[in-house]
Design an enzyme around this catalytic site. Structure first.
Site, short mmCIF file in Angstrom:
data_model
loop_
_atom_site.label_atom_id
_atom_site.label_comp_id
_atom_site.label_asym_id
_atom_site.label_seq_id
_atom_site.Cartn_x
_atom_site.Cartn_y
_atom_site.Cartn_z
N GLU A 6 3.30 11.93 1.42
CA GLU A 6 3.58 10.61 1.99
C GLU A 6 5.08 10.35 1.83
OE1 GLU A 6 1.31 7.76 -0.14
OE2 GLU A 6 -0.63 8.65 0.38
N ASP A 34 3.99 -3.37 -3.22
CA ASP A 34 4.54 -2.40 -4.17
C ASP A 34 5.03 -3.07 -5.44
OD1 ASP A 34 4.39 0.25 -2.88
OD2 ASP A 34 5.57 -0.73 -1.32
#
Length: 708
Positions: A49, A60
Site C-alpha cells: 500500500e 490516521d
C-alpha cells in the site's frame, strides 16, 4: 486486480498469510520511496500500500499524520507518487501496489485521468479511506472497466446488513479494520478479532480478508495470520524508518519486513516446479453453473436500502465521505433524527427550555445604523442575547436532546471562537453529561476567556497543536476521537458542515432564527424583509437565517465571508467567494484547496470564520444563485464592529461584524421603504482583547485610534 487475486491465491497455496505493507509516498524523502518499495518486497511483502499524502488525514494516528506532513513538505503530489511507482516498476518491483489515501487529492486529479495514469504506472488498485461505496459508484465503475481493484473496508462497528453488501463489492480482497479508531501500532491485538473475522467470512465467500490496524510484531503477524488471509502493517514501518540511522532506512525496512513474516524475497520468488505448474493449469472439473447474477445496480440498491429517507445531498453537494467505521453510526444518527424531527413531543420538550435559552429572540430596528447607511431600514435579529451569548445554543440543546434519545452518555464538540464550545459545555452542565471540547491551540490563545468559561462549566478542553492550530484541526481531532468512542459518545458538530445528516440536523435546529425573523417582521412591518444578511464560516447562523426564506424569491440572501487580508492574497477564509469544489470533513462542498487537492491554511481575525470549508446547502445556494456571497476583510469587519458599538451601543462578535459590514453596504443601495435584517449571531465581549491586540495594525487602515 488480477495480480492481487493471484498473489492471495499463491499465498493460500503456500499455506500462509499475505504480508501487506504500507508506507507514505515521499517519506522520509521522495527519492527513497522506490528503494523502500523494493525493500519491502525483498523483505517478504506480498502486496504494497502506497499512501498518497493529504493535509487532513482524519482516520490516521500521529505516526502516519507526521509522515503525511513530511511528504507534503517535500512537495509530494499524486503525480509524483505515480512516478515513484513507475520508477520502482522499472527497477523490477513485481508486488501489486495499492494507492491508499483520501478522496480529495484523487478527485482534484480527475477520476478518469487517474485511472488511466494509474494503470499505465503499474498501480493495481485503491483503498480510499473516506470514499465508501455509496459515494464511489462512478469510481467503482471506472475501476472495473480498467481492471483495477476497489477495496472496501470493514470495521468492528459495521453491521451485518452492511457487511453483506460490502463483501459482495470486493473484487480482490477485503480490508478488515481490527479495531475502532485511527491507524497506529499497539501492544495488544483486539480480543474480538476472531469473532469479527468470523462475521466477515460468513458473507465473503472465498474472497480473502486482510486485517490491519495495530499489528507491529512477529507474534502479532503469526496470530492474525492464523485466522486471516492477509496481515497489514503500516504505522510500525513508518516508525522503523523514523528510528533508523540516516542512510539506513531502506535496509531497516527490509529487515523489519523479514522479521515480521519470517521470510524474504529469495524464499518467496522461487520457480514453480512442474507439479505446481500443472496444478495451476488444471481446468475445473465439470461445467460451472451459477444460481444468479448480482450486478453493480443490485449492490447499489442494497446500499441505498441501508439508509434513511432524508435526502443526503443539496444538488451535487453533501454526502458521506467518511471512514467505514462511521457509516453505521451515521445511519443510527439519521434514524434517530428521523424519529424526532416531526415528533410534537420532542419539539414541546425543546421549547420548554426557551425561558432558559432566552427565546423567543428579539428583533428591533437599528435606528442610527439605518440613518448612517442612508438607505434601507436595518433590523437586528439579536442572537447575541441568547443564553451563552450566541446562536450556538439553538443547535447544542437540540443535539443534546437527540443524543439522550440515542442513549449516549458523553458529548464531544469542536469550537473555533469558543461560542459553540461554551454552548455545548452549558447544555452538558444542565443535563449532567460529560463534555470534551476540541479547540485549535491558536484559538485557545486568542479566545482564552471562552476557554475559561468552558472549564468553569465543567468541560474538558483539548488544545490541538496540529496543522494550522485552528477550527479545521479541531474538527479533525474531534472526528478521530469519535471514531474510537462511538458506542457511548455523540459528536455535537457546531456548524452546518460534516457528513450527512449533520448539515440537515444543524439547519433544523438553527432555523428558529429565520422562522422567528419571518414572524416578527410580519408583525412589525406587515411584510417579509427585502434582504437577510449573515456572516458565513461553516454556515450555521447563515443556514438558520436563510433556510426559512429560501422559497421566498422576494427576499435576497446575502452571506458575508471572512476576507482576511483580501481574497487576492493567500490569507483569507472566503470559501464560497474564492474556493472550488472538493471533499473535506465528510462532505462534498466548496473548499479552499491548492491545485493538488491539498487543503489550504486559512486566516481570519475572527476565529469562528477561520475554516476552509462551508456547509453543502450554502454551496448549492451559491451555484443555483439563490444566495449571494461576498467577502469582508479584517479591516472591513473592524469597521462593522466599530459602527455597531458606537452607533447602537452593541458590541458584536467579530464573526457578526463581517455580516454587519456587508449589510451596511447592501442597505446603501436600497430604498428607504425596504428592510434588511442582520443576524447578530453573537456578542463581542470574547473579542475585545483581540480587537485591542490588532487595532495598532488595522486601526490606521480605517482611521480608528483608541490608544490611551
Amino acid at each position: 486486480m488480477e495480480g492481487i487475486k493471484q498473489t492471495f491465491q499463491r499465498c493460500k497455496a503456500q499455506n500462509r498469510a499475505a504480508l501487506v505493507t504500507y508506507v507514505t509516498a515521499g517519506f522520509p524523502h521522495p527519492e527513497q520511496t522506490p528503494d523502500i518499495l523494493l525493500a519491502m518486497e525483498k523483505g517478504g511483502a506480498d502486496v504494497i500500500e502506497l499512501g498518497v499524502p493529504f493535509t487532513d488525514p482524519i482516520a490516521d494516528g500521529p505516526t502516519i499524520q507526521t509522515a503525511n506532513t513530511i511528504a507534503l513538505q517535500h512537495g509530494v503530489t499524486l503525480q509524483s507518487t505515480l512516478q515513484m511507482v513507475r520508477d520502482a516498476r522499472q527497477r523490477g518491483l513485481k508486488a501489486p501496489v495499492m494507492l491508499m489515501g483520501y478522496y480529495n487529492p484523487l478527485l482534484s486529479y480527475g477520476e478518469e485521468r487517474l485511472l488511466n495514469d494509474c494503470k499505465e504506472a503499474g498501480v493495481n488498485g485503491f483503498i480510499i479511506v473516506d470514499l465508501p461505496p455509496e459515494e464511489a459508484v462512478s469510481f467503482r465503475q471506472l475501476c472495473t472497466r480498467g481492471g483495477l481493484s476497489y477495496v472496501p473496508l470493514i470495521a468492528p462497528a459495521t453491521s451485518d446488513a452492511r457487511m453483506r453488501v460490502l463483501c459482495q463489492l470486493a473484487d480482490s480482497f477485503i480490508y478488515v479494520v481490527s479495531r475502532q479508531g485511527v491507524t497506529g501500532a499497539s501492544g495488544t491485538l483486539n480480543a474480538n478479532l476472531p469473532e469479527l473475522l468470523a462475521r466477515v467470512k460468513k458473507y465473503s465467500g472465498n474472497k480473502p480478508a486482510a486485517v490491519g490496524f495495530g499489528v507491529s510484531t512477529h507474534d502479532h503477524f503469526t496470530q492474525v495470520g492464523a485466522i486471516a488471509d492477509g496481515v497489514v502493517v503500516g504505522s510500525m514501518i513508518i516508525t522503523t524508518i523514523q528510528k533508523a540511522a540516516k542512510g539506513e532506512e531502506v535496509k531497516a525496512v527490509q529487515e523489519y519486513c523479514s522479521y515480521l513474516c519470517g521470510r524474504n524475497f529469495e524464499q518467496s520468488a522461487h520457480e514453480l516446479n512442474m507439479g505446481e505448474a500443472l496444478e495451476a493449469a488444471k481446468e475445473p472439473v465439470g461445467t460451472a453453473t451459477v444460481d444468479g447474477v448480482i450486478t453493480e445496480a443490485d449492490i447499489d440498491a442494497q446500499l441505498a436500502a441501508l439508509h434513511g429517507t432524508i435526502p443526503k445531498r443539496f444538488g451535487e453537494f453533501g454526502g458521506q465521505y467518511v471512514p467505514e467505521a462511521l457509516m453505521d453510526c451515521l445511519s443510527e444518527l439519521e434514524e434517530g433524527f428521523n424519529k424526532i424531527k416531526d415528533d410534537p413531543a420532542f419539539w414541546e420538550e425543546y421549547r420548554s427550555y426557551y425561558p432558559w435559552m432566552g427565546r423567543p429572540g428579539q428583533l428591533h430596528k437599528a435606528e442610527r445604523l439605518t440613518e448612517y447607511a442612508g438607505g434601507a431600514n436595518i433590523w437586528l435579529k439579536r442572537e447575541d442575547l441568547n443564553h451563552t451569548g450566541s446562536h450556538k445554543i439553538n443547535n447544542a440543546l437540540g443535539q443534546l436532546l437527540l443524543a439522550r434519545r440515542l442513549g449516549k452518555k458523553k458529548i464531544i464538540a469542536e469550537t473555533g471562537a469558543g461560542q459553540h464550545g461554551v454552548a455545548t459545555a452549558t447544555v452538558c452542565a444542565k443535563f449532567g453529561m460529560e463534555c470534551t471540547v476540541f479547540m485549535g491551540a491558536e484559538d485557545v490563545r486568542r479566545q482564552a476567556l471562552n476557554v475559561f468559561r468552558m472549564k468553569l462549566l465543567g468541560a474538558k478542553v483539548v488544545a490541538v497543536e496540529a496543522g494550522s492550530r485552528t477550527l479545521r484541526d479541531a474538527v479533525n481531532e474531534a472526528l478521530r476521537y469519535w471514531v474510537v468512542n462511538l458506542a457511548d459518545t455523540h459528536y455535537i458538530i457546531g456548524s452546518a458542515i460534516g457528513p450527512h445528516p449533520f448539515p440537515t440536523i444543524v439547519r433544523t435546529f438553527q432555523s428558529v432564527i429565520g422562522n422567528e425573523t419571518k414572524q416578527q417582521m410580519l408583525e412589525k412591518r406587515g411584510k417579509l424583509p427585502d434582504a437577510v444578511v449573515a456572516c458565513v464560516g461553516g454556515g450555521s447562523n447563515a443556514v438558520g437565517m436563510f433556510y426559512p426564506f429560501s422559497n421566498d424569491p422576494s427576499v435576497k440572501l446575502l452571506g458575508v465571508e471572512a476576507g482576511g487580508d483580501g481574497v487576492d492574497t493567500p490569507r483569507h477564509s472566503a470559501t464560497l467567494t474564492a474556493g472550488s469544489k472538493g471533499v473535506l470533513h465528510g462532505v462534498r462542498t466548496y473548499i479552499l484547496q491548492n491545485q493538488y487537492g491539498q487543503i489550504e491554511d486559512t486566516h481570519s481575525i475572527s476565529a469562528g470564520l477561520d475554516y476552509p470549508g462551508v456547509g453543502p446547502e450554502l454551496s448549492n445556494w451559491k451555484d443555483t444563485e439563490r444566495a449571494k456571497f461576498v467577502a469582508a476583510t479584517d479591516a472591513q469587519a473592524f469597521e462593522g464592529f466599530r459602527l455597531m458599538s458606537q452607533l447602537e451601543g452593541i458590541i458584536p462578535a467579530l464573526e457578526s461584524s463581517h455580516g454587519i459590514w456587508g449589510a451596511l453596504e447592501l442597505a446603501k443601495t436600497m430604498k428607504p421603504d425596504e428592510d434588511v435584517v442582520i443576524c447578530l449571531s453573537g456578542r463581542g465581549d470574547k473579542d475585545v482583547q483581540s480587537v485591542a491586540d490588532e487595532l495598532p495594525i488595522i486601526g490606521p487602515k480605517i482611521g480608528w485610534d483608541l490608544r490611551f
